[in-house]
Every structure is written in structure tokens, then in C-alpha cells.
Design an enzyme around this catalytic site. Sequence first.
Site, PDB file in Angstrom:
ATOM      1  N   CYS A   1      23.163  19.718  14.510  1.00  0.00           N
ATOM      2  CA  CYS A   1      22.111  19.308  13.757  1.00  0.00           C
ATOM      3  C   CYS A   1      21.956  20.142  12.613  1.00  0.00           C
ATOM      4  O   CYS A   1      21.692  21.590  12.721  1.00  0.00           O
ATOM      5  CB  CYS A   1      20.915  19.172  14.397  1.00  0.00           C
ATOM      6  SG  CYS A   1      19.477  18.639  13.293  1.00  0.00           S
TER       7      CYS A   1
ATOM      8  N   GLU B   1      19.953  10.133  14.162  1.00  0.00           N
ATOM      9  CA  GLU B   1      19.122  10.259  12.971  1.00  0.00           C
ATOM     10  C   GLU B   1      17.956   9.334  13.050  1.00  0.00           C
ATOM     11  O   GLU B   1      16.865   9.906  12.711  1.00  0.00           O
ATOM     12  CB  GLU B   1      19.866   9.827  11.789  1.00  0.00           C
ATOM     13  CG  GLU B   1      21.363  10.483  11.387  1.00  0.00           C
ATOM     14  CD  GLU B   1      21.261  12.033  11.407  1.00  0.00           C
ATOM     15  OE1 GLU B   1      20.062  12.521  10.739  1.00  0.00           O
ATOM     16  OE2 GLU B   1      22.276  12.610  11.420  1.00  0.00           O
TER      17      GLU B   1
HETATM   18 ZN    ZN Z   1      19.796  16.249  13.209  1.00  0.00          ZN
END
Ligand code: ZN
Length: 187
Positions: free
Chosen positions: A102, A145
Site C-alpha cells: 500500500c 481501494e
Molecule cells: Zn492502499
Amino acid sequence: MAAEILTIIELGNPVLRQKASLVENIQDDRIQKLIDDLTVTVTKANGVGIAAPQVANASRLFIVASRPNARYPKAPEMEPTAIINPRILGHSTEVVKDWEGCLSIPGIRGLVPRYQAVEVEYTDRHGKSQKQEFTNFVARIFQHEYDHLDGVVFLDRLESTLDLMTEQEYQKLMTNNTKNVNNSKER
Ligand code: ZN
């Protein structure tokens, strides 16, 4: 106005833990510019997706931009797509565990269980409603997401902290796997 590279906020910033709000006026210049800015930001960062909360904007909007890059060499190629006010309508029973990273949690990879396929509905950047099924890696990006819009990060989805690795160890593991595949082909 030209698109700008935005600053990506990191774990610990409270915006990453907020529930994002619905986007009301997609044609608003600020939303259209946010889409362009997020697209250049994710490309520059070698990401395959980015959600508005990651640039401290708590709106239900994200970009899926799968393509092979330094962080995800095996990602499939697709046009960057803006996903606005998404809903997950259904999903496969099959769950697959694979490595994720991420942009808001740099240096860490985790083995995250995700549905193999998701059926989704969202509004595109032209204000048109879209219904689509995503599978495999793109389904994984979508779920990652989507979680950001609810203040959830991939760490929350791990089955065990034993499924965590640093980026450096992950890169070593991937290099060794590639070598093993090549060796087995030679034999
Ligand atoms: Zn992320």
C-alpha cells in the site's frame, strides 16, 4: 489546469481511518482535477491503485490503474479508471491469498485474503453508471481501494502477523521464485 502529483498520507494519519463521503457532483472541476491528479500520482509512485483518502480527501473515489511496474511486475495492463461511489453487488465464494502493498504503508507487504471475483457498480468520471465484474489481480486492487473508502487498510485483513514481510525480504523472495521457475524450465 495541469495535473499535479499529490502528497500521499501514511498510516497514522486519521484521514486513512475515516469513512469517506459520497461524491455528489462528479462534473465539478475539483472532482475532475482530483481524478487527474490521482492518476498522475499513482503512476509516479509505481502503484496499481490509489484512493482519494490516501491524499487526505475523504471522498468515495479511487483509481484502478493496473500495469506492470517495478512494484508489481506481473500486473495486467489496463487504462487507469476512475471509480466513483462504488458498491460491491456480489462476490465469488472463492477467496485467494496473495501479496499486497500500500502506498500509505511503505516498506511492508502482506499476504491478504480477497475474493477471486467481485461484481461491482460505480459511476465513471462522465457521470455514467457502470456495472462490471473484476477478477483476479484487478478484483484484488478493487477490494483494496474500496476498503480505503471505509477507513480499512490491508493490515486489518491479515489472518496472521506471520503473513507480513518487509519490502526488502519480499523482493528477495520474488527474485528467488523467478530463479526457481527458470531452473525448473532448464531441467
Ligand atoms: Zn492502499
